[in-house]
Motif scaffolding. Structure first.
Motif, PDB file in Angstrom:
ATOM      1  N   ILE A   1      59.611 -46.241  31.395  1.00 22.69           N
ATOM      2  CA  ILE A   1      59.812 -46.932  30.125  1.00 22.69           C
ATOM      3  C   ILE A   1      59.206 -48.329  30.166  1.00 22.69           C
ATOM      4  O   ILE A   1      58.589 -48.792  29.194  1.00 22.69           O
ATOM      5  CB  ILE A   1      61.317 -46.998  29.788  1.00 22.69           C
ATOM      6  CG1 ILE A   1      61.863 -45.590  29.532  1.00 22.69           C
ATOM      7  CG2 ILE A   1      61.568 -47.885  28.571  1.00 22.69           C
ATOM      8  CD1 ILE A   1      63.359 -45.531  29.368  1.00 22.69           C
ATOM      9  N   ALA A   2      59.356 -49.023  31.309  1.00 25.38           N
ATOM     10  CA  ALA A   2      58.782 -50.365  31.438  1.00 25.38           C
ATOM     11  C   ALA A   2      57.260 -50.317  31.309  1.00 25.38           C
ATOM     12  O   ALA A   2      56.648 -51.162  30.644  1.00 25.38           O
ATOM     13  CB  ALA A   2      59.186 -50.976  32.778  1.00 25.38           C
TER      14      ALA A   2
ATOM     15  N   ARG B   1      76.759 -50.989  28.094  1.00 26.85           N
ATOM     16  CA  ARG B   1      76.247 -50.236  29.243  1.00 26.85           C
ATOM     17  C   ARG B   1      77.372 -49.832  30.190  1.00 26.85           C
ATOM     18  O   ARG B   1      77.381 -48.710  30.712  1.00 26.85           O
ATOM     19  CB  ARG B   1      75.194 -51.047  29.989  1.00 26.85           C
ATOM     20  CG  ARG B   1      74.511 -50.275  31.106  1.00 26.85           C
ATOM     21  CD  ARG B   1      73.484 -51.128  31.819  1.00 26.85           C
ATOM     22  NE  ARG B   1      74.097 -52.294  32.470  1.00 26.85           N
ATOM     23  CZ  ARG B   1      73.408 -53.190  33.167  1.00 26.85           C
ATOM     24  NH1 ARG B   1      72.095 -53.081  33.275  1.00 26.85           N
ATOM     25  NH2 ARG B   1      74.018 -54.202  33.741  1.00 26.85           N
TER      26      ARG B   1
ATOM     27  N   SER C   1      62.910 -52.873  37.543  1.00 26.52           N
ATOM     28  CA  SER C   1      62.993 -51.463  37.160  1.00 26.52           C
ATOM     29  C   SER C   1      62.590 -50.558  38.312  1.00 26.52           C
ATOM     30  O   SER C   1      63.155 -49.472  38.498  1.00 26.52           O
ATOM     31  CB  SER C   1      62.092 -51.194  35.946  1.00 26.52           C
ATOM     32  OG  SER C   1      62.500 -51.958  34.837  1.00 26.52           O
TER      33      SER C   1
ATOM     34  N   GLU D   1      68.441 -46.939  29.056  1.00 26.18           N
ATOM     35  CA  GLU D   1      67.325 -47.378  29.892  1.00 26.18           C
ATOM     36  C   GLU D   1      66.310 -48.190  29.092  1.00 26.18           C
ATOM     37  O   GLU D   1      65.753 -49.172  29.591  1.00 26.18           O
ATOM     38  CB  GLU D   1      66.652 -46.164  30.537  1.00 26.18           C
ATOM     39  CG  GLU D   1      67.502 -45.461  31.579  1.00 26.18           C
ATOM     40  CD  GLU D   1      67.978 -46.399  32.673  1.00 26.18           C
ATOM     41  OE1 GLU D   1      67.171 -47.192  33.184  1.00 26.18           O
ATOM     42  OE2 GLU D   1      69.176 -46.353  33.013  1.00 26.18           O
TER      43      GLU D   1
ATOM     44  N   ASN E   1      66.106 -57.013  30.724  1.00 30.21           N
ATOM     45  CA  ASN E   1      65.489 -57.665  31.879  1.00 30.21           C
ATOM     46  C   ASN E   1      64.386 -58.628  31.454  1.00 30.21           C
ATOM     47  O   ASN E   1      64.229 -59.706  32.029  1.00 30.21           O
ATOM     48  CB  ASN E   1      64.916 -56.613  32.840  1.00 30.21           C
ATOM     49  CG  ASN E   1      65.999 -55.872  33.602  1.00 30.21           C
ATOM     50  OD1 ASN E   1      67.118 -56.371  33.758  1.00 30.21           O
ATOM     51  ND2 ASN E   1      65.691 -54.679  34.073  1.00 30.21           N
TER      52      ASN E   1
ATOM     53  N   GLU F   1      67.844 -51.562  28.729  1.00 25.49           N
ATOM     54  CA  GLU F   1      67.896 -52.308  29.986  1.00 25.49           C
ATOM     55  C   GLU F   1      66.559 -52.976  30.301  1.00 25.49           C
ATOM     56  O   GLU F   1      66.516 -54.102  30.779  1.00 25.49           O
ATOM     57  CB  GLU F   1      68.299 -51.386  31.134  1.00 25.49           C
ATOM     58  CG  GLU F   1      68.447 -52.121  32.451  1.00 25.49           C
ATOM     59  CD  GLU F   1      69.315 -51.386  33.448  1.00 25.49           C
ATOM     60  OE1 GLU F   1      69.461 -51.879  34.569  1.00 25.49           O
ATOM     61  OE2 GLU F   1      69.862 -50.315  33.105  1.00 25.49           O
ATOM     62  N   VAL F   2      65.450 -52.281  30.012  1.00 25.28           N
ATOM     63  CA  VAL F   2      64.130 -52.881  30.216  1.00 25.28           C
ATOM     64  C   VAL F   2      63.970 -54.106  29.315  1.00 25.28           C
ATOM     65  O   VAL F   2      63.473 -55.157  29.748  1.00 25.28           O
ATOM     66  CB  VAL F   2      63.023 -51.848  29.940  1.00 25.28           C
ATOM     67  CG1 VAL F   2      61.650 -52.512  29.987  1.00 25.28           C
ATOM     68  CG2 VAL F   2      63.082 -50.722  30.960  1.00 25.28           C
TER      69      VAL F   2
ATOM     70  N   LYS G   1      67.799 -43.855  36.382  1.00 22.49           N
ATOM     71  CA  LYS G   1      67.215 -45.127  36.782  1.00 22.49           C
ATOM     72  C   LYS G   1      65.707 -45.074  37.024  1.00 22.49           C
ATOM     73  O   LYS G   1      64.987 -45.987  36.600  1.00 22.49           O
ATOM     74  CB  LYS G   1      67.946 -45.670  38.017  1.00 22.49           C
ATOM     75  CG  LYS G   1      69.376 -46.133  37.722  1.00 22.49           C
ATOM     76  CD  LYS G   1      69.371 -47.183  36.649  1.00 22.49           C
ATOM     77  CE  LYS G   1      70.751 -47.533  36.150  1.00 22.49           C
ATOM     78  NZ  LYS G   1      70.704 -48.507  35.048  1.00 22.49           N
TER      79      LYS G   1
ATOM     80  N   THR H   1      65.326 -49.997  41.172  1.00 24.44           N
ATOM     81  CA  THR H   1      66.455 -49.121  40.831  1.00 24.44           C
ATOM     82  C   THR H   1      66.146 -47.660  41.134  1.00 24.44           C
ATOM     83  O   THR H   1      67.032 -46.809  41.024  1.00 24.44           O
ATOM     84  CB  THR H   1      66.829 -49.267  39.345  1.00 24.44           C
ATOM     85  OG1 THR H   1      65.662 -49.047  38.536  1.00 24.44           O
ATOM     86  CG2 THR H   1      67.399 -50.635  39.054  1.00 24.44           C
TER      87      THR H   1
ATOM     88  N   GLY I   1      63.582 -45.640  33.999  1.00 23.44           N
ATOM     89  CA  GLY I   1      63.410 -47.013  33.534  1.00 23.44           C
ATOM     90  C   GLY I   1      62.049 -47.577  33.893  1.00 23.44           C
ATOM     91  O   GLY I   1      61.471 -48.378  33.144  1.00 23.44           O
TER      92      GLY I   1
END
Length: 351
Positions: free
Chosen positions: A284-285, A258, A100, A14, A21, A17-18, A278, A103, A281
């Motif tokens: 985390i963002a 991933r 984010s 995660e 993006n 992934e941030v 998800k 999701t 995320g």
């Protein structure tokens, strides 16, 4: 029992992934085509996975593939191609934060599809099913709180907060609606991907080969779509700037690592467990924005993070109780089959 190794790996995914993006959004803001990004990232991933599979199966035999498995992987490839295109279209019209946030819908879609496909047990009389159901709803609620409720600022200067609000007001609302639609569609597709990955991995236990074949199909499909949809020949030219970074990051992380990790997690814990990371995320963002970009931390983000943590704990507890019940039943079944333990047989019958 708690699957701490799987949990740590999924949390790391995660974070990455941030970051992905953000990089992809920067590349598309510079004019990179999302269709071309899908083609090149999958093409590069094929070479990476091919070399990895040769190394991994150097001293072991790969499981034989059947036409049935190949057909399932092709369906998975169609979904992965659509999911990647929808993600980049939605990201191009919106922002990494909205990507984010949307999701957060994935756990709900995955839970419903998991129950329908009977990959997830749902017995509302048992505490484990109650914990999973309530925890999933709490996860989604926490993600929506982080997204929709701002609250009072906790850190940062009011000027930076006002500046951010002004920037959001200047963005066309129509673009955010379009971006949100594509990102919501991607959330449903991602839920389908988790279900089909679980369906495949249970009959064909090879995460690397599944991802390799999927990437090969996606490369062919996305290249065909790009040749039709992308009219500018210069869009295929790779420049040594943020475009190259986006392609490399997407190929190594999004398409290769991933996909392998998600398939592995679906095999170990099931589709619902994989999807429930998800909403984290979004937290985390926000955390990365506050820590590295100097964004303002608001009360809504803190409340949403606490709600997500409670929902996350509830689902993990429910899954652990469910696994313990299965293990106890298997143990009782094994012990009751032995003629030397009649007392244990009576005990297992009474459980």
């Amino acid at each position: 029992m708690w699957g701490s190794g799987v949990t740590a790996v999924m949390l790391t995914m995660e974070f990455l992934e941030v970051a992905m993006n953000t990089v992809n959004k920067a590349a598309m803001s510079k004019g990179m085509s999302h269709f071309i990004l899908v083609v090149y990232s999958n093409m590069l991933a094929v070479f990476l996975l091919l070399s990895s599979s040769f190394f991994f199966y150097r001293k072991r035999i790969a499981p034989p593939i059947t036409w049935s498995i190949l057909g399932r992987i092709f369906v998975l490839s169609l979904l992965c191609c659509a999911g990647q295109v929808f993600t980049y279209i939605g990201l191009g019209y919106s922002s990494p934060t909205l990507a984010s946030a949307m999701t957060d819908l994935t756990p709900a879609f995955t839970f419903m599809l998991g129950v329908i496909s009977r990959m997830e047990r749902l017995d509302l009389r048992s505490k484990s099913s109650q914990a999973k159901s309530i925890g999933t709803m709490v996860l989604i609620t926490g993600g929506l709180v982080v997204t929709l409720y701002k609250g009072l600022p906790i850190t940062g200067s009011p000027s930076s907060s006002n500046k951010l609000q002004n920037e959001l007001l200047l963005l066309p609302s129509s673009k955010w609606v379009i971006g949100g639609f594509f990102l919501a569609a991607h959330s449903f597709i991602l839920a389908l991907i988790f279900i089909i990955q679980t369906w495949i991995i249970r009959d064909y236990p090879s995460e690397i080969l599944i991802t390799l074949i999927t990437c090969g199909f996606v490369t062919i499909l996305s290249a065909t779509i790009s040749l039709i949809a992308e009219e500018d020949p210069d869009a295929w030219r790779i420049r040594p700037n943020i475009d190259l970074v986006a392609i490399g990051f997407s190929a190594v992380f999004a398409v290769s690592l991933r996909s392998i990790v998600h398939t592995w997690a679906c095999h170990k814990k099931g589709p619902v467990y994989t999807s429930m990371f998800k909403p984290i995320g979004m937290v985390i963002a926000v955390f990365m924005g506050v820590s590295f970009l100097g964004d303002t931390l608001h009360l809504g983000s803190v409340i949403g993070a606490v709600i997500i943590a409670l929902g996350f704990y509830a689902v993990v507890w429910g899954k652990s109780q469910e696994e313990r019940t299965v293990e106890d039943k298997e143990k009782c079944s094994f012990e009751s089959s032995s003629p030397k333990v009649p007392l244990l047989q009576n005990k297992c019958t009474n459980v």
